[in-house]
Design an enzyme around this catalytic site. Structure first.
Site, PDB file in Angstrom:
ATOM      1  N   LYS A 110       0.845  -1.198   0.000  1.00 36.52           N
ATOM      2  CA  LYS A 110       0.000   0.000   0.000  1.00 36.52           C
ATOM      3  C   LYS A 110       0.883   1.251   0.000  1.00 36.52           C
ATOM      4  CE  LYS A 110      -3.905  -1.757   2.735  1.00 36.52           C
ATOM      5  NZ  LYS A 110      -4.949  -1.580   1.720  1.00 36.52           N
ATOM      6  N   ARG A 166     -10.227 -11.584   2.182  1.00 34.12           N
ATOM      7  CA  ARG A 166     -11.072 -12.660   1.632  1.00 34.12           C
ATOM      8  C   ARG A 166     -10.370 -14.009   1.678  1.00 34.12           C
ATOM      9  NH1 ARG A 166     -11.642  -9.315  -3.853  1.00 34.12           N
ATOM     10  NH2 ARG A 166     -11.405  -7.676  -2.278  1.00 34.12           N
TER      11      ARG A 166
HETATM   12  N1  BES Z   1      -8.064  -3.752   4.534  1.00 32.07           N
HETATM   13  C1  BES Z   1      -8.270  -3.342   3.184  1.00 32.07           C
HETATM   14  C2  BES Z   1      -9.598  -2.602   3.005  1.00 32.07           C
HETATM   15  C3  BES Z   1      -9.697  -1.277   3.686  1.00 32.07           C
HETATM   16  C4  BES Z   1      -9.405  -0.116   2.993  1.00 32.07           C
HETATM   17  C5  BES Z   1     -10.137  -1.180   4.994  1.00 32.07           C
HETATM   18  C6  BES Z   1      -9.507   1.110   3.633  1.00 32.07           C
HETATM   19  C7  BES Z   1     -10.242   0.030   5.629  1.00 32.07           C
HETATM   20  C8  BES Z   1      -9.941   1.181   4.949  1.00 32.07           C
HETATM   21  C9  BES Z   1      -8.276  -4.562   2.267  1.00 32.07           C
HETATM   22  O1  BES Z   1      -7.474  -5.613   2.664  1.00 32.07           O
HETATM   23  C10 BES Z   1      -7.779  -4.102   0.951  1.00 32.07           C
HETATM   24  O2  BES Z   1      -6.645  -3.717   0.887  1.00 32.07           O
HETATM   25  N2  BES Z   1      -8.622  -4.152  -0.066  1.00 32.07           N
HETATM   26  C11 BES Z   1      -8.262  -3.742  -1.371  1.00 32.07           C
HETATM   27  C12 BES Z   1      -8.814  -4.770  -2.324  1.00 32.07           C
HETATM   28  C13 BES Z   1      -8.336  -4.576  -3.740  1.00 32.07           C
HETATM   29  C14 BES Z   1      -6.871  -4.896  -3.838  1.00 32.07           C
HETATM   30  C15 BES Z   1      -9.158  -5.494  -4.633  1.00 32.07           C
HETATM   31  C16 BES Z   1      -8.885  -2.376  -1.630  1.00 32.07           C
HETATM   32  O3  BES Z   1     -10.014  -2.155  -1.209  1.00 32.07           O
HETATM   33  O4  BES Z   1      -8.196  -1.540  -2.201  1.00 32.07           O
HETATM   34 MN    MN Z   2      -5.485  -5.371   2.025  1.00 34.16          MN
END
Ligand code: BES
Ligand code: MN
Ligand code: ZN
Length: 545
Positions: A318, A392
């Site tokens: 990230k 997931r």
């Molecule tokens: N933990 C994150 C989702 C999240 C984002 C929670 C912001 C709280 C605040 C999750 O694991 C994630 O990174 N999801 C990705 C999925 C994508 C790669 C398909 C996302 O939402 O960007």
């Molecule tokens: Mn994530």
């Protein structure tokens, strides 16, 4: 478990657990029909509203103030320009209302309700929360909001009075010494003394002990979920988190089973192992069981919650900005643990089993790479195209395991997708799954003020998860509908016949802005009360009915 009305709850919020070196504090709440004549009152909360002709006092005739005192208060308030509009707080010196040298309280806090005819229970909860936050630490508060709605006033006051001082000043020393040397008995006293909570006595038409006990247990559960979320990932990682869950769960009589990384590997939990293997802090799977004390016809329920103790994204790293918010990526698991604690303490009349996967998602030479294929607990395989879609992967294993117990209902919650926030903002959970159950959960969530909203699983979004080399891929090729894509992915791990709901709380679990209503900054405790409301609803239904 019995909770004595008026007694502090048994799971003392000041109790310090190994992975929670500094817990938040919560007000002590009580519900009374009459205030003892010699009661010491620092702050008296008096609701006022915007009537047709300006400010009016609500909940009058409570006996807290005499007719003359009410008139004086009204005069003072109107003379300083108070209008009774929503959330308006007007402090008035108690002295101004003194009769024969004795004042009803040190301070009167007039609390604006706005338009009283339109006000709902949720308005009362929010306003009680605002009032709790305005009360000084260590003060004795008496509130007559309970005359409007006792349940709403109790819950709002308790939740709004939660404070997490965390690691400031003296407490920071405790935290540091704990990190190095484990439990520090001397530190506990310091932490308690520096942060003494508010005492809130809620005045109502009658003192209902069951209502008070339920509000206390629910509020303690929300506080526990908030504490878990508020604790940074250098304290709370799978091993310490699992051990703390064990301590708390055993104290309330839940059954506890913890699988470590070796057992996870042996038993085929490829999703949890795959997400956790980049970190020195190895993954865990925690299982908690609540057996009701009496036989009943109620359905059996499975709970599952995402417990990523920190989500860096893994190899699909990230960006740095706001990555710190990812301490909240175990919010689903925190809500599930807290709900189980409440289920045990209230002896909810149904069997509930929680399956909680814990992992830290971080890059390293041992981490899962984009393109790797993982084999889940039920044999399905996933091609991992983005290591940041990790929630997931661990939920897949946990849900497959949960379904082995043959539950009638499966309630799963996770900080799963940024797309939840794009679609619904950061205060509205997205609720997906079996249509009728989904709609019921969303309805209950709205009633209790967590405001979950039903969202669809359009079939074409499921098609986008086909892989050339595995049963599934973990991301879709398209950027649209990410919340529902994730919901579709999870649907593959629910056994036929199980009524299922998925609650995406990416935004609602963690408040990155200012406090509002009864919601503090940081951990919110959402969706503890949605799950509890659902369990209470299901307890009133019969298996297969
Ligand atoms: N933990 C994150 C989702 C999240 C984002 C929670 C912001 C709280 C605040 C999750 O694991 C994630 O990174 N999801 C990705 C999925 C994508 C790669 C398909 C996302 O939402 O960007
Ligand atoms: Mn994530
Ligand atoms: Zn995540």
């Amino acid at each position: 478990m019995t909770t004595q009305p008026g007694q502090p709850i048994a799971l003392d919020p000041a109790q310090i657990y190994s992975a929670l070196p500094n817990r938040g504090t919560m007000p002590t709440i009580d519900l009374v029909a009459e205030l003892p004549a010699d009661a010491e009152v620092d702050t008296l909360i008096v609701p006022v509203f915007q009537g047709a002709n300006g400010l009016e006092l609500a909940a009058t005739g409570s006996g807290l103030l005499s007719k003359e005192q009410e008139i004086t208060l009204w005069r003072v308030l109107t003379s300083v320009g108070a209008t009774g509009k929503r959330e308006e707080l007007t402090p008035v010196p108690g002295e101004l209302l003194a009769t024969e040298g004795s004042a009803p309280a040190t301070k009167i806090l007039a609390l604006g309700l706005g338009d009283i005819d339109d006000s709902t229970d949720e308005d009362i909860r929010e306003l009680a929360g605002v009032a709790s936050r305005a009360a000084g630490l260590g003060s004795k508060v008496v509130s007559s909001l309970g005359l409007i709605s006792p349940e709403a006033a109790l819950v709002g006051h308790a939740l709004g009075g939660y404070r997490f001082a965390g690691f400031k000043g003296a407490s920071a020393k405790n935290a540091a010494s704990q990190d190095a040397a484990g439990q520090d008995a001397a530190g506990q006293d310091d932490a308690a003394a520096s942060d003494s909570p508010v005492t809130i006595t809620v005045l109502a038409r009658e003192a209902d002990a069951a209502l008070l006990a339920q509000a206390q247990v629910d509020a303690a559960a929300v506080a526990l979920a908030r504490d878990f979320v508020n604790t940074p990932a250098n304290f709370l990682y799978p091993e310490t988190y699992a051990n703390t869950i064990r301590e708390i769960a055993e104290a309330v009589g839940l059954g506890v089973e913890i699988l470590d990384e070796k057992e996870l590997e042996q038993k085929g939990y490829g999703g949890i192992v795959g997400v956790g293997k980049g970190s020195e802090h190895a993954p865990r799977l925690v299982r908690l069981t609540h057996e009701p004390s009496a036989d009943n016809e109620a359905p059996q329920v499975a709970l599952v919650g995402k417990g990523v103790t920190f989500d860096t994204g893994g190899i699909s790293l990230k960006p740095g900005a706001n990555m710190w918010d990812m301490i909240s990526d175990m919010g689903g698991s925190a809500a599930v643990v807290a709900t189980m604690v409440a289920a045990a303490r209230l002896d909810l009349p149904m069997k509930v089993i929680a399956t909680i996967p814990l992992a830290e998602n971080t890059p390293s030479s041992t981490a899962t790479r984009p393109g790797d294929v993982l084999r889940h607990y039920n044999g399905l395989t996933t091609e991992v195209l983005n290591t940041d879609a990790e929630g997931r992967l661990i939920l897949a294993d946990a849900m497959a395991r949960a379904c082995e117990d043959e539950p009638d209902y499966l309630i799963e919650t996770a900080t799963l997708t940024g797309a939840q926030m794009v679609a619904l903002g950061n205060r509205t959970p997205g609720v997906m799954g079996s249509i009728a159950f989904r709609d019921k959960v969303a309805e209950l969530s709205q009633e209790i003020g967590e405001n979950g909203w039903a969202m669809p699983l359009p079939p074409e979004l499921g098609e986008a998860l086909k892989s050339d080399v595995a049963d599934l891929r973990n991301i879709s090729a398209s950027r649209w509908g990410g919340m529902s894509v994730a919901g579709h992915y999870l649907a593959n791990f629910v056994t036929e016949g199980v009524e299922w709901v998925h609650i995406d709380i990416a935004g609602p679990a963690y408040n990155t802005e200012g406090a509002f209503g009864y919601t503090p900054k940081r951990g919110t405790g959402v969706p503890v009360r949605t799950i509890l409301a659902t369990l209470r609803h299901l307890a009133g239904t019969t298996k297969g009915g």
